[in-house]
Design an enzyme around this catalytic site. Structure first.
Site, mmCIF file in Angstrom:
data_model
loop_
_atom_site.group_PDB
_atom_site.id
_atom_site.type_symbol
_atom_site.label_atom_id
_atom_site.label_comp_id
_atom_site.label_asym_id
_atom_site.label_seq_id
_atom_site.Cartn_x
_atom_site.Cartn_y
_atom_site.Cartn_z
ATOM 1 N N ASN A 157 25.110 27.381 -37.945
ATOM 2 C CA ASN A 157 24.622 26.734 -36.726
ATOM 3 C C ASN A 157 24.111 27.826 -35.802
ATOM 4 O O ASN A 157 24.899 28.580 -35.235
ATOM 5 C CB ASN A 157 25.777 25.951 -36.085
ATOM 6 C CG ASN A 157 25.392 25.338 -34.753
ATOM 7 O OD1 ASN A 157 24.234 25.376 -34.348
ATOM 8 N ND2 ASN A 157 26.380 24.779 -34.058
ATOM 9 N N TRP A 158 22.802 27.888 -35.657
ATOM 10 C CA TRP A 158 22.211 28.964 -34.847
ATOM 11 C C TRP A 158 22.239 28.668 -33.355
ATOM 12 O O TRP A 158 21.809 29.475 -32.550
ATOM 13 C CB TRP A 158 20.778 29.244 -35.330
ATOM 14 C CG TRP A 158 20.726 29.980 -36.637
ATOM 15 C CD1 TRP A 158 21.791 30.430 -37.368
ATOM 16 C CD2 TRP A 158 19.551 30.362 -37.379
ATOM 17 N NE1 TRP A 158 21.348 31.067 -38.518
ATOM 18 C CE2 TRP A 158 19.976 31.034 -38.541
ATOM 19 C CE3 TRP A 158 18.188 30.181 -37.173
ATOM 20 C CZ2 TRP A 158 19.087 31.541 -39.490
ATOM 21 C CZ3 TRP A 158 17.292 30.684 -38.108
ATOM 22 C CH2 TRP A 158 17.736 31.363 -39.255
ATOM 23 N N LYS A 159 22.722 27.490 -32.979
ATOM 24 C CA LYS A 159 22.837 27.131 -31.563
ATOM 25 C C LYS A 159 21.531 27.479 -30.838
ATOM 26 O O LYS A 159 20.459 27.409 -31.440
ATOM 27 C CB LYS A 159 24.074 27.803 -30.954
ATOM 28 C CG LYS A 159 25.338 27.519 -31.787
ATOM 29 C CD LYS A 159 26.621 27.881 -31.107
ATOM 30 C CE LYS A 159 27.796 27.534 -32.020
ATOM 31 N NZ LYS A 159 29.088 27.754 -31.398
ATOM 32 N N HIS A 210 28.648 17.982 -32.071
ATOM 33 C CA HIS A 210 29.234 19.312 -31.894
ATOM 34 C C HIS A 210 30.010 19.352 -30.578
ATOM 35 O O HIS A 210 29.610 18.721 -29.593
ATOM 36 C CB HIS A 210 28.132 20.378 -31.900
ATOM 37 C CG HIS A 210 28.692 21.765 -31.984
ATOM 38 N ND1 HIS A 210 29.164 22.430 -30.879
ATOM 39 C CD2 HIS A 210 28.899 22.572 -33.045
ATOM 40 C CE1 HIS A 210 29.629 23.620 -31.270
ATOM 41 N NE2 HIS A 210 29.485 23.728 -32.578
ATOM 42 N N GLU A 227 30.169 21.451 -28.291
ATOM 43 C CA GLU A 227 29.399 21.888 -27.116
ATOM 44 C C GLU A 227 28.611 20.713 -26.541
ATOM 45 O O GLU A 227 28.422 20.612 -25.329
ATOM 46 C CB GLU A 227 28.491 23.069 -27.503
ATOM 47 C CG GLU A 227 29.318 24.335 -27.672
ATOM 48 C CD GLU A 227 28.785 25.333 -28.687
ATOM 49 O OE1 GLU A 227 27.602 25.239 -29.078
ATOM 50 O OE2 GLU A 227 29.573 26.218 -29.089
ATOM 51 N N GLU A 264 36.160 21.443 -36.226
ATOM 52 C CA GLU A 264 35.996 22.658 -35.427
ATOM 53 C C GLU A 264 36.939 22.595 -34.231
ATOM 54 O O GLU A 264 36.599 21.980 -33.204
ATOM 55 C CB GLU A 264 34.555 22.779 -34.924
ATOM 56 C CG GLU A 264 33.519 22.846 -36.023
ATOM 57 C CD GLU A 264 32.239 23.545 -35.541
ATOM 58 O OE1 GLU A 264 31.807 24.470 -36.231
ATOM 59 O OE2 GLU A 264 31.715 23.177 -34.480
ATOM 60 N N GLY A 279 33.799 30.596 -31.104
ATOM 61 C CA GLY A 279 33.256 31.715 -30.335
ATOM 62 C C GLY A 279 34.312 32.573 -29.672
ATOM 63 O O GLY A 279 34.004 33.414 -28.837
ATOM 64 N N SER A 313 34.977 30.644 -35.497
ATOM 65 C CA SER A 313 35.199 32.067 -35.768
ATOM 66 C C SER A 313 35.311 32.398 -37.259
ATOM 67 O O SER A 313 36.082 33.276 -37.646
ATOM 68 C CB SER A 313 36.419 32.590 -34.993
ATOM 69 O OG SER A 313 36.212 32.451 -33.598
ATOM 70 N N GLY A 354 29.040 29.772 -36.691
ATOM 71 C CA GLY A 354 28.194 30.037 -35.531
ATOM 72 C C GLY A 354 27.757 31.494 -35.515
ATOM 73 O O GLY A 354 26.836 31.893 -36.231
ATOM 74 N N GLY A 355 28.447 32.303 -34.724
ATOM 75 C CA GLY A 355 28.055 33.696 -34.496
ATOM 76 C C GLY A 355 27.724 34.478 -35.760
ATOM 77 O O GLY A 355 26.698 35.173 -35.824
HETATM 78 P P1 13P Z 1 31.612 30.465 -34.078
HETATM 79 O O1 13P Z 1 31.529 30.701 -35.564
HETATM 80 O O2 13P Z 1 30.701 31.385 -33.298
HETATM 81 O O3 13P Z 1 33.016 30.436 -33.575
HETATM 82 O O4 13P Z 1 31.001 28.988 -33.822
HETATM 83 C C1 13P Z 1 31.480 27.928 -34.557
HETATM 84 C C2 13P Z 1 30.608 26.755 -34.318
HETATM 85 O O5 13P Z 1 30.595 26.191 -33.232
HETATM 86 C C3 13P Z 1 29.737 26.295 -35.398
HETATM 87 O O6 13P Z 1 29.193 25.057 -35.138
#
Ligand code: 13P
Length: 251
Positions: free
Chosen positions: A9-11, A96, A98, A168, A174, A214, A235-236
């Site tokens: 997920n590149w957000k 998600h 967020e 998640e 994050g 993470s 994510g990251g």
């Molecule tokens: P991180 O891997 O940066 O913790 O993010 C997880 C995420 O929200 C994937 O959708």
């Protein structure tokens, strides 16, 4: 057997050239990854370019959200599931945390978006997960169950065959605080039992449940060894081709 899914997920990261560069760098690094499905989710405006550049590869492309609205119409700022499918994406991330926390996503809108995605042949990656306070007060399972039941309300057996669930925990996103493999397994087992009670054992046994929060190259193997963890939503660590490829090619 459930084929694992590793999704990035590149957000809201990367300009177009950076998204293309990362996608092209990833292509050879995961070309031999037949053991799992590989998915990346760039922002809407990059979907078509990235999907075009990945055509013929084993990397699928996902949107990070879609509209609750199915038909075209006067919905300024919205992007429909049909439009996402039309530009070459095959998956869409829905609900998600967020979006739930900061953009008013509710269980009801997650349900509508999931149905919209499925009606155009997209695979819906439906996200659930509790906040830290909910875990600390002992409510993690009930929160996740409410989200799961809300998201899948009214889905048929054939709908359920085309969704992927992503667990998640919000406190792990994050933050570098990954859930332990045992904590994640416990919730994944609970999610599978809940799907089984509602939709039957056969569907539950076939449903892929991804862990997100993470995930890094050095913790993916421990997570993947758990019985009910069928992949990751990253994510990251998905923003760099090398680290994402290490996660895809976990041993
Ligand atoms: P991180 O891997 O940066 O913790 O993010 C997880 C995420 O929200 C994937 O959708």
């Amino acid at each position: 057997m459930r084929k694992p899914v590793i999704a990035g997920n590149w957000k809201m990261y990367k300009l177009l050239s950076e998204a293309v560069d990362t996608a092209l760098a990833l292509k050879p690094l995961v070309a031999n990854a037949n053991h799992c499905e590989v998915v990346i989710a760039p922002v809407f405006v990059h979907l078509k370019t990235v999907a075009d550049r990945l055509e013929g590869s084993n990397i699928r492309v996902a949107a990070q959200d879609c509209s609750t609205e199915v038909k075209e119409g006067a919905h300024t700022g919205e992007v429909s599931a049909q439009m996402i499918e039309d530009v070459g994406a095959s998956h869409v991330i829905i609900g998600h945390s967020e979006r739930r926390q900061f953009y008013g996503e509710t269980d009801e809108s997650v349900n509508k978006k999931t149905k919209a995605a499925l009606s155009f042949g997209l695979t819906a990656i439906v996200c659930v997960g509790e906040m830290l306070a909910e875990r600390e007060s002992g409510n993690a399972e009930s929160v996740v169950k409410t989200q799961l039941v809300g998201a899948t309300d009214g889905l048929t057996v054939s709908d359920m065959e085309r969704i992927i669930i992503a667990y998640e925990p919000v406190w792990a996103i994050g933050t570098g605080k990954v859930a332990t493999p045992e904590q994640a397994q416990e919730m994944h087992g609970f999610i599978r039992r809940t799907v089984s009670e509602r939709h039957g054992k056969e569907i539950a046994d076939a449903t892929r449940i991804l862990y997100g929060g993470s995930v890094k190259p050095d913790n993916i193997a421990g997570l993947m060894h758990q019985a009910d963890i069928d992949g990751a939503l990253v994510g990251g660590a998905s923003l760099e081709a090398e680290s994402f490829a290490q996660i895809v090619n976990f041993k």
